[in-house]
Design an enzyme around this catalytic site. Structure first.
Site, PDB file in Angstrom:
ATOM      1  CE  LYS A 180       0.573  10.482 -21.453  1.00  0.00           C
ATOM      2  NZ  LYS A 180       0.099  11.240 -20.290  1.00  0.00           N
ATOM      3  NE  ARG A 230       1.351  17.113 -23.321  1.00  0.00           N
ATOM      4  CZ  ARG A 230       2.135  16.219 -22.733  1.00  0.00           C
ATOM      5  NH1 ARG A 230       2.783  15.350 -23.435  1.00  0.00           N
ATOM      6  NH2 ARG A 230       2.248  16.201 -21.429  1.00  0.00           N
ATOM      7  NE  ARG A 233       5.452  12.256 -12.602  1.00  0.00           N
ATOM      8  CZ  ARG A 233       4.945  12.333 -13.816  1.00  0.00           C
ATOM      9  NH1 ARG A 233       4.398  11.275 -14.382  1.00  0.00           N
ATOM     10  NH2 ARG A 233       4.934  13.469 -14.460  1.00  0.00           N
ATOM     11  NE  ARG A 241       8.211  15.302 -15.167  1.00  0.00           N
ATOM     12  CZ  ARG A 241       7.365  14.811 -16.057  1.00  0.00           C
ATOM     13  NH1 ARG A 241       7.444  13.548 -16.414  1.00  0.00           N
ATOM     14  NH2 ARG A 241       6.437  15.563 -16.582  1.00  0.00           N
ATOM     15  NE  ARG A 248       2.961  18.225 -16.034  1.00  0.00           N
ATOM     16  CZ  ARG A 248       3.321  17.381 -15.072  1.00  0.00           C
ATOM     17  NH1 ARG A 248       3.646  17.835 -13.872  1.00  0.00           N
ATOM     18  NH2 ARG A 248       3.363  16.097 -15.303  1.00  0.00           N
TER      19      ARG A 248
HETATM   20  P1  ADP Z   1       3.267  14.538 -18.440  1.00  0.00           P
HETATM   21  O1  ADP Z   1       2.551  13.623 -19.379  1.00  0.00           O
HETATM   22  O2  ADP Z   1       3.551  13.912 -17.133  1.00  0.00           O
HETATM   23  O3  ADP Z   1       2.651  15.902 -18.323  1.00  0.00           O
HETATM   24  P2  ADP Z   1       5.524  14.683 -20.295  1.00  0.00           P
HETATM   25  O4  ADP Z   1       6.803  14.123 -19.810  1.00  0.00           O
HETATM   26  O5  ADP Z   1       4.770  13.937 -21.345  1.00  0.00           O
HETATM   27  O6  ADP Z   1       4.663  14.923 -18.989  1.00  0.00           O
HETATM   28  O7  ADP Z   1       5.750  16.182 -20.846  1.00  0.00           O
HETATM   29  C1  ADP Z   1       6.404  17.178 -20.080  1.00  0.00           C
HETATM   30  C2  ADP Z   1       6.256  18.539 -20.758  1.00  0.00           C
HETATM   31  O8  ADP Z   1       6.856  18.522 -22.055  1.00  0.00           O
HETATM   32  C3  ADP Z   1       4.819  18.994 -21.026  1.00  0.00           C
HETATM   33  O9  ADP Z   1       4.237  19.595 -19.890  1.00  0.00           O
HETATM   34  C4  ADP Z   1       5.029  19.973 -22.176  1.00  0.00           C
HETATM   35  O10 ADP Z   1       5.512  21.215 -21.744  1.00  0.00           O
HETATM   36  C5  ADP Z   1       6.123  19.308 -23.000  1.00  0.00           C
HETATM   37  N1  ADP Z   1       5.561  18.402 -24.047  1.00  0.00           N
HETATM   38  C6  ADP Z   1       5.680  17.047 -24.098  1.00  0.00           C
HETATM   39  N2  ADP Z   1       5.061  16.556 -25.190  1.00  0.00           N
HETATM   40  C7  ADP Z   1       4.527  17.616 -25.844  1.00  0.00           C
HETATM   41  C8  ADP Z   1       3.731  17.761 -27.017  1.00  0.00           C
HETATM   42  N3  ADP Z   1       3.365  16.696 -27.774  1.00  0.00           N
HETATM   43  N4  ADP Z   1       3.341  19.013 -27.376  1.00  0.00           N
HETATM   44  C9  ADP Z   1       3.700  20.083 -26.659  1.00  0.00           C
HETATM   45  N5  ADP Z   1       4.432  20.032 -25.536  1.00  0.00           N
HETATM   46  C10 ADP Z   1       4.850  18.805 -25.116  1.00  0.00           C
END
Ligand code: ADP
Length: 224
Positions: free
Chosen positions: A15, A90, A127, A159, A170
């Site tokens: 994404k 989410r 990654r 990361r 996750r």
């Molecule tokens: P990925 O899609 O690779 O899991 P992101 O960079 O989108 O990682 O998000 C990293 C972390 O940030 C998530 O695991 C969560 O803890 C938090 N996070 C990101 N977006 C949201 C959201 N919309 N609602 C709740 N937590 C979020």
């Protein structure tokens, strides 16, 4: 018409990479809640301080905080011609709040990037990200730890939430809290799904085609 795009899919679906490219091509901002939170953590803001532990465990930051962040962000002037959302919504609560924010604006276009679980595990555990600019270097062997970032020359690192047990958590959180959103969106005429197991270039071409097909569907609908 403004493009209000949601890229929807599990962690590791690509994404972020696709959102970055689409935003550049269309001259609209990429709004990544993961990036916003990581910046807040680095900056030590109150939200960052609270989010840090939650993120490192792979759990979700509260709906209330996330909805507040997005409400403020999409009202900024650079988002008046559209935006690409990466990582939001989410949960069904976040999605319902977004629907309310969108009343009176052009409709949301929702595109799922679908990738099988085994492939996600492989990508996430390999990654690399730049510790300076945050660029994701992708899951190829050439860019392992210690390599340099092709964008800014910074150092590539794993990361902090890309370690095995956190990756599993996750993915688990995704299945339980985020996947139900598919049902929430699937029946909408502006929903599409693309195959995310292809090369980034093919995924990008399919995404463009999917966005165009939503656009032409809507103009046809409007003419009737
Ligand atoms: P990925 O899609 O690779 O899991 P992101 O960079 O989108 O990682 O998000 C990293 C972390 O940030 C998530 O695991 C969560 O803890 C938090 N996070 C990101 N977006 C949201 C959201 N919309 N609602 C709740 N937590 C979020």
């Amino acid at each position: 018409m403004a493009l209000h795009l949601i890229l929807f899919g599990p962690p590791g679906a690509g994404k972020g990479t696709q959102a970055e490219q689409l935003a550049r091509q269309r001259g609209i901002p990429k709004i990544s809640t993961g990036d916003i939170l990581r910046e807040a953590v680095q900056g030590g803001t109150p939200i960052g301080q609270r989010a840090k532990a939650i993120m490192s465990q792979g759990r979700l930051v509260s709906d209330e905080v996330m909805i507040g962040i997005i409400r403020e962000r999409i009202d900024q002037s650079d988002a008046s011609n559209g935006f690409v959302l990466d990582g939001f919504p989410r949960t069904v609560i976040q999605a319902s709040a977004l629907d309310e924010m969108m009343v009176g604006r052009d409709p949301l276009v929702i595109i799922e990037i679908a990738v099988p679980e085994a492939e996600l595990l492989r990508r996430l555990s390999m990654r690399m990200v730049c510790d300076k600019c945050g660029h994701t270097a992708g899951a190829n062997a050439a860019s392992g730890p210690g390599g340099t970032c092709e964008v800014c020359g910074g150092k590539l690192v794993q990361r902090s939430d890309d370690h095995d047990n956190v990756i599993r958590e996750r993915l688990n959180v995704y299945h339980v809290q985020t996947q139900p959103l598919l049902e929430f969106y699937q029946a909408r005429p502006t929903f599409r799904s693309v195959n995310g197991s292809q090369s980034p270039e093919r995924v990008s071409a399919d995404l463009t085609a999917a966005i165009d097909s939503v656009g032409s569907g809507m103009t046809r609908g409007a003419r009737r």
